[in-house]
Design a protein around this motif. Structure first.
Motif, PDB file in Angstrom:
ATOM      1  N   ARG A  28     -35.658  14.292  93.750  1.00 18.63           N
ATOM      2  CA  ARG A  28     -36.798  14.689  92.912  1.00 18.63           C
ATOM      3  C   ARG A  28     -37.873  13.616  92.927  1.00 18.63           C
ATOM      4  O   ARG A  28     -39.055  13.900  93.023  1.00 18.63           O
ATOM      5  CB  ARG A  28     -36.310  14.973  91.491  1.00 18.63           C
ATOM      6  N   ILE A  51     -42.730  25.700  94.054  1.00 20.23           N
ATOM      7  CA  ILE A  51     -42.660  26.739  93.022  1.00 20.23           C
ATOM      8  C   ILE A  51     -43.434  27.967  93.460  1.00 20.23           C
ATOM      9  O   ILE A  51     -42.949  29.101  93.325  1.00 20.23           O
ATOM     10  CB  ILE A  51     -43.173  26.194  91.671  1.00 20.23           C
ATOM     11  N   GLU A  52     -44.624  27.775  93.985  1.00 22.50           N
ATOM     12  CA  GLU A  52     -45.424  28.908  94.465  1.00 22.50           C
ATOM     13  C   GLU A  52     -44.722  29.639  95.608  1.00 22.50           C
ATOM     14  O   GLU A  52     -44.738  30.872  95.658  1.00 22.50           O
ATOM     15  CB  GLU A  52     -46.824  28.445  94.892  1.00 22.50           C
ATOM     16  N   LYS A  88     -41.975  31.759  94.069  1.00 21.18           N
ATOM     17  CA  LYS A  88     -42.549  32.943  93.409  1.00 21.18           C
ATOM     18  C   LYS A  88     -42.997  33.973  94.444  1.00 21.18           C
ATOM     19  O   LYS A  88     -42.677  35.165  94.324  1.00 21.18           O
ATOM     20  CB  LYS A  88     -43.744  32.543  92.542  1.00 21.18           C
ATOM     21  N   THR A 123     -43.956  14.751  95.329  1.00 15.14           N
ATOM     22  CA  THR A 123     -45.167  14.602  94.513  1.00 15.14           C
ATOM     23  C   THR A 123     -45.331  15.845  93.646  1.00 15.14           C
ATOM     24  O   THR A 123     -44.686  16.883  93.885  1.00 15.14           O
ATOM     25  CB  THR A 123     -46.406  14.448  95.408  1.00 15.14           C
ATOM     26  N   ASP A 124     -46.195  15.769  92.664  1.00 16.43           N
ATOM     27  CA  ASP A 124     -46.483  16.946  91.834  1.00 16.43           C
ATOM     28  C   ASP A 124     -47.004  18.092  92.697  1.00 16.43           C
ATOM     29  O   ASP A 124     -46.684  19.251  92.465  1.00 16.43           O
ATOM     30  CB  ASP A 124     -47.502  16.603  90.748  1.00 16.43           C
ATOM     31  N   SER A 125     -47.790  17.746  93.694  1.00 22.21           N
ATOM     32  CA  SER A 125     -48.320  18.758  94.617  1.00 22.21           C
ATOM     33  C   SER A 125     -47.192  19.430  95.401  1.00 22.21           C
ATOM     34  O   SER A 125     -47.199  20.652  95.594  1.00 22.21           O
ATOM     35  CB  SER A 125     -49.319  18.107  95.573  1.00 22.21           C
ATOM     36  N   ASP A 126     -46.207  18.643  95.849  1.00 20.56           N
ATOM     37  CA  ASP A 126     -45.053  19.190  96.567  1.00 20.56           C
ATOM     38  C   ASP A 126     -44.289  20.171  95.678  1.00 20.56           C
ATOM     39  O   ASP A 126     -43.899  21.262  96.124  1.00 20.56           O
ATOM     40  CB  ASP A 126     -44.083  18.087  96.999  1.00 20.56           C
ATOM     41  N   ILE A 127     -44.086  19.784  94.438  1.00 20.34           N
ATOM     42  CA  ILE A 127     -43.333  20.625  93.501  1.00 20.34           C
ATOM     43  C   ILE A 127     -44.085  21.915  93.233  1.00 20.34           C
ATOM     44  O   ILE A 127     -43.498  23.002  93.255  1.00 20.34           O
ATOM     45  CB  ILE A 127     -43.039  19.853  92.199  1.00 20.34           C
ATOM     46  N   THR A 128     -45.390  21.829  93.012  1.00 18.81           N
ATOM     47  CA  THR A 128     -46.207  23.020  92.792  1.00 18.81           C
ATOM     48  C   THR A 128     -46.138  23.951  93.996  1.00 18.81           C
ATOM     49  O   THR A 128     -45.995  25.167  93.851  1.00 18.81           O
ATOM     50  CB  THR A 128     -47.673  22.625  92.504  1.00 18.81           C
ATOM     51  N   GLU A 129     -46.200  23.375  95.182  1.00 21.39           N
ATOM     52  CA  GLU A 129     -46.125  24.172  96.412  1.00 21.39           C
ATOM     53  C   GLU A 129     -44.762  24.872  96.534  1.00 21.39           C
ATOM     54  O   GLU A 129     -44.689  26.047  96.903  1.00 21.39           O
ATOM     55  CB  GLU A 129     -46.367  23.277  97.626  1.00 21.39           C
TER      56      GLU A 129
END
Length: 66
Positions: A3, A15-16, A19, A7-13
């Motif tokens: 974890r 998650i998207e 989804k 990066t936050d960007s990696d995590i957002t990517e």
């Protein structure tokens, strides 16, 4: 990969992606299936406050908003 390596960007990517590919819906559907199977296993026990609490816990874990 840990974890902390993301990066936050990696995590957002990620998650998207989950989804968009239906992974989130699949996971919730599967959890509901397991919830029903668990409830069926508990049917052999008499109704009690503890049994209901256990069933409520399943529902809470699945339905809670992260």
């Amino acid at each position: 990969l840990r974890r902390g390596d993301l990066t936050d960007s990696d995590i957002t990517e990620l998650i998207e992606f989950a989804k968009d590919s239906g992974g989130i819906n699949y996971a919730f559907d599967y959890m509901r299936k397991l919830e029903k199977e668990s409830a069926k296993l508990l049917d052999v026990y008499p109704d009690s406050e503890w049994k209901q609490t256990f069933l409520d816990l399943f529902d809470y874990i699945i339905a809670r908003d992260h």
